[in-house]
Design an enzyme around this catalytic site. Structure first.
Site, PDB file in Angstrom:
ATOM      1  N   PRO A  16     -39.542 -12.532  -1.138  1.00 36.59           N
ATOM      2  CA  PRO A  16     -39.393 -12.085   0.104  1.00 36.59           C
ATOM      3  C   PRO A  16     -38.786 -10.847   0.528  1.00 36.59           C
ATOM      4  O   PRO A  16     -38.044 -10.157  -0.133  1.00 36.59           O
ATOM      5  CB  PRO A  16     -38.390 -13.056   0.718  1.00 36.59           C
ATOM      6  N   ASN A  17     -39.469 -10.125   1.573  1.00 35.71           N
ATOM      7  CA  ASN A  17     -39.189  -8.743   2.120  1.00 35.71           C
ATOM      8  C   ASN A  17     -39.427  -7.479   1.236  1.00 35.71           C
ATOM      9  O   ASN A  17     -39.496  -6.584   1.591  1.00 35.71           O
ATOM     10  CB  ASN A  17     -37.482  -8.674   2.212  1.00 35.71           C
ATOM     11  N   ARG A  64     -38.160  -0.198   3.929  1.00 37.42           N
ATOM     12  CA  ARG A  64     -36.822  -1.260   3.635  1.00 37.42           C
ATOM     13  C   ARG A  64     -35.615  -0.452   2.863  1.00 37.42           C
ATOM     14  O   ARG A  64     -35.837  -0.162   1.796  1.00 37.42           O
ATOM     15  CB  ARG A  64     -37.154  -2.460   3.092  1.00 37.42           C
ATOM     16  N   TYR A  98     -34.103   0.900  -2.466  1.00 39.76           N
ATOM     17  CA  TYR A  98     -35.509   0.397  -2.955  1.00 39.76           C
ATOM     18  C   TYR A  98     -36.419   1.702  -3.083  1.00 39.76           C
ATOM     19  O   TYR A  98     -37.707   1.220  -3.692  1.00 39.76           O
ATOM     20  CB  TYR A  98     -35.979  -0.746  -2.021  1.00 39.76           C
ATOM     21  N   ASN A 110     -40.620 -10.282  -9.352  1.00 38.10           N
ATOM     22  CA  ASN A 110     -39.422 -10.096  -8.789  1.00 38.10           C
ATOM     23  C   ASN A 110     -39.194 -11.096  -7.444  1.00 38.10           C
ATOM     24  O   ASN A 110     -39.824 -10.909  -6.557  1.00 38.10           O
ATOM     25  CB  ASN A 110     -39.378  -8.807  -8.024  1.00 38.10           C
ATOM     26  N   ALA A 135     -34.512 -11.995  -2.928  1.00 36.94           N
ATOM     27  CA  ALA A 135     -33.443 -12.773  -2.564  1.00 36.94           C
ATOM     28  C   ALA A 135     -33.754 -14.301  -3.417  1.00 36.94           C
ATOM     29  O   ALA A 135     -32.297 -14.662  -3.485  1.00 36.94           O
ATOM     30  CB  ALA A 135     -33.411 -12.890  -1.036  1.00 36.94           C
ATOM     31  N   GLU A 163     -38.399 -10.761 -15.644  1.00 35.12           N
ATOM     32  CA  GLU A 163     -37.629 -10.748 -14.216  1.00 35.12           C
ATOM     33  C   GLU A 163     -37.181  -9.200 -14.043  1.00 35.12           C
ATOM     34  O   GLU A 163     -36.849  -8.838 -14.854  1.00 35.12           O
ATOM     35  CB  GLU A 163     -36.198 -11.600 -14.377  1.00 35.12           C
ATOM     36  N   HIS A 195     -36.215  -6.134 -11.273  1.00 36.05           N
ATOM     37  CA  HIS A 195     -35.549  -5.816  -9.869  1.00 36.05           C
ATOM     38  C   HIS A 195     -35.445  -4.259  -9.759  1.00 36.05           C
ATOM     39  O   HIS A 195     -35.452  -3.518 -10.833  1.00 36.05           O
ATOM     40  CB  HIS A 195     -34.016  -6.274  -9.940  1.00 36.05           C
ATOM     41  N   ARG A 199     -23.936  -4.194  -6.996  1.00 36.88           N
ATOM     42  CA  ARG A 199     -24.145  -4.180  -5.707  1.00 36.88           C
ATOM     43  C   ARG A 199     -22.991  -5.323  -5.376  1.00 36.88           C
ATOM     44  O   ARG A 199     -22.242  -5.687  -5.855  1.00 36.88           O
ATOM     45  CB  ARG A 199     -25.733  -4.843  -5.219  1.00 36.88           C
TER      46      ARG A 199
END
Ligand code: DQA
Length: 151
Positions: A10-11, A18, A23, A75, A78, A99, A101, A108
């Site tokens: 998502p996003n 964004r 990012y 990825n 969230a 995975e 990111h 963070r």
């Protein structure tokens, strides 16, 4: 020869606009294009999908083995920190996955330090921005037997 499935959570459709300080400025289309040309240059086929819906990602993972996919690069965004359902789907199909990111979630907020995926993943790449996808796809291509141009 098996295909590579690149899944975005998502996003990530908003990449480029964004939170660019976190990012970066590359769009999802840029990332998919780079991944696609890396795969084509090695004679492999990339399938890419982004969804904001957990159920769609779960269903795509479930379909993967019957759809010629031999390796998943994901990825989960969230959903990394929330989705037992997506974790269970990856465990169920038992395809190897990496995975990825863009940011380093460990640097963070505390809630980003937990991943429902990392212990099942073959590898986790984080903090390298879009370059992380290239590294993951290169590793997937090597494992699937597509001849490399570099070591
Ligand atoms: C992310 C990190 C996640 O914590 C976040 O929810 C994202 C993107 C990354 O690529 O850095 O949406 O997966």
């Amino acid at each position: 020869m098996p295909d590579i499935l690149l899944l975005h959570g998502p996003n990530l459709n908003l990449l480029g606009e964004r939170e660019p300080g976190i990012y970066g400025r590359q769009t999802l289309a840029d990332i998919n294009e780079q991944a696609d040309s890396l795969c084509s240059s090695r004679g492999a086929t990339l399938k890419a999908m982004q969804s904001n819906a957990e159920s769609e990602l779960v269903e795509r993972v479930q379909r993967a083995p019957g759809d010629g996919v031999g390796f998943i690069v994901i990825n989960p965004a969230a959903f990394t920190h929330t989705s037992v359902a997506l974790r269970d789907a990856l465990a169920a199909v038992s395809l190897p996955f990496i995975e990825v990111h863009l940011s380093n979630p460990h640097a963070r907020e505390a809630f980003r330090r937990q991943s429902f995926f990392s212990d099942l993943a073959q590898a986790v790449i984080c903090g390298f921005g879009p370059r992380g996808y290239e590294v993951a796809i290169d590793a997937a291509l090597n494992q699937l037997g597509f001849a490399g141009t570099t070591a």
